[in-house]
Design a protein around this motif. Structure first.
Motif, PDB file in Angstrom:
ATOM      1  N   GLY A  47     -11.256 -27.770  -6.767  1.00  0.00           N
ATOM      2  CA  GLY A  47     -10.905 -29.178  -6.615  1.00  0.00           C
ATOM      3  C   GLY A  47     -10.148 -29.688  -7.820  1.00  0.00           C
ATOM      4  N   CYS A  48      -9.055 -29.009  -8.160  1.00  0.00           N
ATOM      5  CA  CYS A  48      -8.346 -29.267  -9.418  1.00  0.00           C
ATOM      6  C   CYS A  48      -7.360 -30.422  -9.353  1.00  0.00           C
ATOM      7  N   GLN A  49      -7.109 -30.992  -8.150  1.00  0.00           N
ATOM      8  CA  GLN A  49      -6.046 -31.987  -7.984  1.00  0.00           C
ATOM      9  C   GLN A  49      -4.731 -31.414  -8.520  1.00  0.00           C
ATOM     10  N   ARG A  50      -4.129 -32.050  -9.538  1.00  0.00           N
ATOM     11  CA  ARG A  50      -2.857 -31.535 -10.072  1.00  0.00           C
ATOM     12  C   ARG A  50      -3.028 -30.788 -11.391  1.00  0.00           C
ATOM     13  N   GLY A  51      -4.266 -30.439 -11.732  1.00  0.00           N
ATOM     14  CA  GLY A  51      -4.484 -29.507 -12.829  1.00  0.00           C
ATOM     15  C   GLY A  51      -4.683 -30.095 -14.208  1.00  0.00           C
ATOM     16  N   ALA A  52      -4.875 -31.413 -14.320  1.00  0.00           N
ATOM     17  CA  ALA A  52      -5.060 -31.996 -15.655  1.00  0.00           C
ATOM     18  C   ALA A  52      -6.303 -31.439 -16.340  1.00  0.00           C
ATOM     19  N   LEU A  53      -7.416 -31.386 -15.610  1.00  0.00           N
ATOM     20  CA  LEU A  53      -8.653 -30.859 -16.186  1.00  0.00           C
ATOM     21  C   LEU A  53      -8.579 -29.344 -16.344  1.00  0.00           C
ATOM     22  N   THR A  54      -7.874 -28.674 -15.443  1.00  0.00           N
ATOM     23  CA  THR A  54      -7.675 -27.228 -15.563  1.00  0.00           C
ATOM     24  C   THR A  54      -6.984 -26.906 -16.875  1.00  0.00           C
ATOM     25  N   ASP A  55      -5.932 -27.663 -17.188  1.00  0.00           N
ATOM     26  CA  ASP A  55      -5.229 -27.485 -18.457  1.00  0.00           C
ATOM     27  C   ASP A  55      -6.159 -27.713 -19.644  1.00  0.00           C
ATOM     28  N   GLN A  56      -6.982 -28.762 -19.563  1.00  0.00           N
ATOM     29  CA  GLN A  56      -7.913 -29.038 -20.658  1.00  0.00           C
ATOM     30  C   GLN A  56      -8.829 -27.844 -20.906  1.00  0.00           C
ATOM     31  N   MET A  57      -9.318 -27.229 -19.831  1.00  0.00           N
ATOM     32  CA  MET A  57     -10.196 -26.078 -20.005  1.00  0.00           C
ATOM     33  C   MET A  57      -9.462 -24.931 -20.706  1.00  0.00           C
ATOM     34  N   GLY A  58      -8.153 -24.830 -20.468  1.00  0.00           N
ATOM     35  CA  GLY A  58      -7.381 -23.759 -21.084  1.00  0.00           C
ATOM     36  C   GLY A  58      -7.271 -23.877 -22.582  1.00  0.00           C
ATOM     37  N   TYR A  59      -7.216 -25.124 -23.092  1.00  0.00           N
ATOM     38  CA  TYR A  59      -7.088 -25.249 -24.554  1.00  0.00           C
ATOM     39  C   TYR A  59      -8.335 -25.781 -25.254  1.00  0.00           C
ATOM     40  N   GLY A  75       1.681 -26.553  -2.281  1.00  0.00           N
ATOM     41  CA  GLY A  75       1.999 -25.141  -2.430  1.00  0.00           C
ATOM     42  C   GLY A  75       1.579 -24.699  -3.814  1.00  0.00           C
ATOM     43  N   LYS A  76       1.930 -23.467  -4.179  1.00  0.00           N
ATOM     44  CA  LYS A  76       1.586 -22.984  -5.510  1.00  0.00           C
ATOM     45  C   LYS A  76       2.317 -23.803  -6.568  1.00  0.00           C
ATOM     46  N   LEU A  77       1.593 -24.196  -7.620  1.00  0.00           N
ATOM     47  CA  LEU A  77       2.163 -24.927  -8.743  1.00  0.00           C
ATOM     48  C   LEU A  77       1.740 -24.257 -10.036  1.00  0.00           C
ATOM     49  N   VAL A  78       2.535 -24.447 -11.070  1.00  0.00           N
ATOM     50  CA  VAL A  78       2.183 -23.991 -12.413  1.00  0.00           C
ATOM     51  C   VAL A  78       2.181 -25.214 -13.320  1.00  0.00           C
ATOM     52  N   THR A  79       1.071 -25.430 -14.020  1.00  0.00           N
ATOM     53  CA  THR A  79       0.940 -26.614 -14.861  1.00  0.00           C
ATOM     54  C   THR A  79       1.742 -26.467 -16.150  1.00  0.00           C
TER      55      THR A  79
END
Length: 240
Positions: A47-59, A75-79
């Motif tokens: 449930g990442c929506q557009r990946g804002a929190l996903t990015d936070q987890m990365g850094y 479709g597939k996206l890259v943040t």
């Protein structure tokens, strides 16, 4: 003051919303670092929506590679930070068994229809490696100001009355949540095979709360919010 003016006071400003997201991201990152396996290298946000929190987890975490899924993606996206996002439902994850070390499942369970809950937790179990963890949050539907509608006591009403009451909500989205608590999540997780290893109350600090109602949060933070928290945070573990 008009009723619309009163409702508007329950909405965060852009600054308050940014503070909320930053606070939540830091808190979840601490939990990921504490509960993910020591050698974790891959995480997935459900449930990442557009990946804002996903990015936070990365850094913010020690887990270097993160992927996200959300059914709303076109479709597939890259943040911006290189996380790959895919359109998918939690109940059907197109990844091999034992792909990930940790899954983030924050403020999503309440949006999953009842008939998909078991399949969703079973899929998370499947794609996690043995010893892997699900780190998540679930908002308290009985909190005085319900978090999706920003209306008082929304979660206490029968569903048909919720839809009527929703017309007064100051938000732009439609009613899309179910009234669930840890009492609903716990048995679903256990049926999927998870151990529930951590549950705790979580309340946002004043800077994430609309300024004009912060006084109420300060009044409630000692006693009412200790018994009736904003949300619960939890960790589920796939046994080794």
């Amino acid at each position: 003051m008009s009723s619309s003016g009163i409702r508007a006071q329950l909405l965060q400003s852009d600054e308050e919303w940014a503070a909320r997201c930053e606070i939540l991201g830091r808190q979840l990152a601490l939990m990921v670092d504490k509960y993910a396996p020591a050698d974790a290298t891959r995480g997935i946000e459900i449930g990442c929506q557009r990946g804002a929190l996903t990015d936070q987890m990365g850094y913010l975490t020690r887990v270097p590679r993160w992927t996200g899924i959300d059914p709303s993606l076109p479709g597939k996206l890259v943040t911006e930070h290189g996380c790959e996002l895919y359109p998918a439902f939690a109940s059907k994850l197109d990844f091999p068994d034992c792909t990930f070390d940790v899954a983030l499942f924050a403020n999503v369970f309440e949006h999953i229809p009842p008939h998909d809950r078991d399949a969703s937790l079973q899929e998370m179990f499947r794609v996690l490696k043995p010893g892997g963890a699900v780190v998540g949050q679930i908002p308290n539907p009985y909190f005085l100001i319900e978090s999706h509608s920003r209306l008082p006591f929304m979660g206490w009403l029968p569903t048909k009355w919720q839809h009527r009451y929703w017309k007064l909500a100051p938000v732009t989205w439609e009613h899309d949540f179910y009234v669930v608590t840890m009492k609903h999540l716990r048995p679903v997780a256990q049926r999927a095979g998870f151990d529930v290893v951590h549950v705790d109350s979580f309340n946002y600090p004043p800077e994430a709360i609309p300024q004009k109602v912060r006084w109420a949060a300060r009044v409630m933070e000692r006693r009412p919010m200790s018994y009736l928290p904003w949300s619960w945070q939890f960790v589920l573990r796939r046994p080794t």
